[in-house]
Scaffold this motif. Structure first.
Motif: not given
Length: 483
Positions: A71-97
């Motif tokens: 299991l990889p640990l994804v590390i982000r920095r900054g606003s949790p709202e922005e970080a989480l929505t960015s990750i959500v968008a990346s997952m959706r774009g890859a077909g993994h909502p």
């Protein structure tokens, strides 16, 4: 697995007894572990330098444990709202909502407020939200007195807590955890810039093993070797008589349920030492109980009559205390232990804190800030309660007229001077009789020990009786003003 849940790690940097991972398994989902470094989320109480040092190593240990499970640990920095929505968008774009974000509950006031914003943003993008208890034995709102009000005194709180059925550690079958097929971009741990840019951490590194294995070893050694003697040894700073679990508890590398269960499993709860130790675990619970119900107390006295207390701010006095140069060896040893190792023995914490706010009449908030920056176990709930207790302004606080005698405390709890000699080595040559009162030593004794008061070691910054009387006068003035 088609369902993906983001496991947002915060102050639960462990795999065992982690309710977030247990929830992922319960839902039969793939898990995407995420850590977001957002000091702005903590407002005025962003992690101090020593806490950041510990956080770096705790995250490195968590990442290693997760990697061993694939299991990889994804590390982000900054606003949790922005970080989480960015990750959500990346997952959706890859077909993994992403189905939802799961995280452990936090209790610091600024973080609690921020969590509501995060929940709302996730709801707007169609992602669920789940929180569990990873940091406490019992959630604060589930403990109240017979009137339904928060407890303000520890003894009835402890009695009530003992009457509640203890929750066992949460079972997590780590081998069942699966990563999603797509993993978003991640920062490297070093990108968070948690470690000091100049080396001041050698003493801390020598004193601690902030790894997952270190957490397990400290807990196992304590319950197997020292818990039965805890009541007898906990106040003696010159011996290894405490658990030293506090930084691991704060970071969540070990949870209080694990500690509670380990003490009981070893039979420690059936003797005075184990029972006393469990009551100290309950003090930590009490601190979170108070922080939850009285969030303003991080910066303000709980009781209004202390709001206008006649402090006498003095930057030079504060600095002498910070540097361990007060002229009182027991206090100075504690402050130097803190600077060197990132930790201070609890008995000495009380004495050093009392000296600052009572003998020196410095605002307790200044002491709380210094501890916050220098302690590896800096915990907002415990730090706040401790300083308000010493200042006499908080729940179940020591009466203000209880003023610790700094050399008397040393003579009682460090009678052979071992603790002072370790951290105030310039006094090491003094006989036990004078180790806590060097100003009373004859000139020939001082000369033989190589001590020159005012040069190699300072004269007392204030005479004990004068400091005590000044504190009592300030209290009386406060009482008269309050009517």
């Amino acid at each position: 697995m088609s369902k993906v849940i983001i496991a947002w790690f915060r102050q639960d940097l462990r795999i065992r007894d982690n309710p977030v991972l247990a929830e992922v398994l319960r839902r039969d989902a793939a898990v995407l572990p995420v850590y977001i470094h957002a000091p702005e989320e903590d407002g005025a109480w962003a992690p101090g330098a020593a806490s950041r040092w510990w956080l770096y190593h705790a995250l490195a240990g968590l990442a290693g444990d997760l990697e061993a499970l694939g299991l990889p640990l994804v590390i982000r920095r900054g606003s949790p709202e922005e970080a989480l929505t960015s990750i959500v968008a990346s997952m959706r774009g890859a077909g993994h909502p992403v189905d939802s974000v799961a995280c452990a509950r936090v209790y610091e006031p600024d973080r609690v407020q921020h969590d509501e914003q995060v929940r709302e943003v996730l709801d707007e993008v169609g992602v669920g939200w789940w929180q569990g208890n990873a940091s406490l034995l019992i959630e604060p709102e589930h403990v109240c007195n017979k009137s339904g009000d928060p407890f303000r005194v520890f003894t009835p709180f402890w009695k009530h807590l003992r009457g509640l059925p203890p929750e066992p550690p949460v079972a997590v079958d780590a081998d069942r955890l699966e990563a999603p097929d797509h993993v978003p971009d991640s920062l490297a741990l070093d990108d968070l810039e948690l470690l000091p840019t100049r080396s001041w951490d050698d003493g801390i590194a020598a004193a601690w093993d902030p790894s997952p294995a270190g957490a397990r070893t400290v807990l196992e050694d304590f319950v197997e070797e020292r818990v039965t003697a805890y009541k007898r040894c906990r106040d003696v700073p010159g011996v290894n008589g405490t658990s030293r679990l506090s930084p691991y508890l704060h970071s969540g590398q070990v949870g209080p349920r694990q500690v509670w269960a380990a003490v009981h499993a070893a039979g420690g709860a059936d003797n005075d030492g184990g029972f006393t130790f469990l009551s100290e675990v309950a003090w930590r619970e009490f601190a979170y109980h108070l922080l939850h119900h009285f969030p303003r107390t991080t910066d303000e006295p709980m009781y209004e009559k202390y709001r206008d207390f006649p402090w006498a701010p003095d930057p030079q006095a504060l600095q002498a205390w910070q540097k361990g140069r007060t002229g009182y060896p027991f206090v100075d040893a504690g402050m130097r232990q803190l600077w060197k190792t990132g930790w201070m023995h609890n008995r000495v914490r009380m004495v050093a804190a009392s000296f600052l706010v009572k003998h020196l009449l410095q605002p307790w908030q200044d002491g709380a800030r210094w501890f916050w920056d220098t302690l590896v176990d800096a915990d907002l709930a415990s730090n706040t309660m401790g300083w308000q207790w010493v200042a006499g302004s908080g729940a179940d606080a020591a009466p203000y007229f209880r003023i610790f005698n700094p050399f008397g405390q040393g003579e009682k709890f460090d009678p052979d001077g071992d603790y002072v000699r370790e951290f105030v080595p310039e006094l090491a040559g003094l006989p036990d009789k004078y180790i806590h009162r060097p100003w009373e030593a004859p000139d020939e004794v001082l000369a033989k020990a190589g001590v020159v008061l005012g040069e190699t070691y300072p004269e007392p910054i204030i005479e004990h009786r004068a400091g005590r009387q000044r504190a009592l006068d300030a209290l009386e003035a406060t009482r008269q003003q309050a009517g």
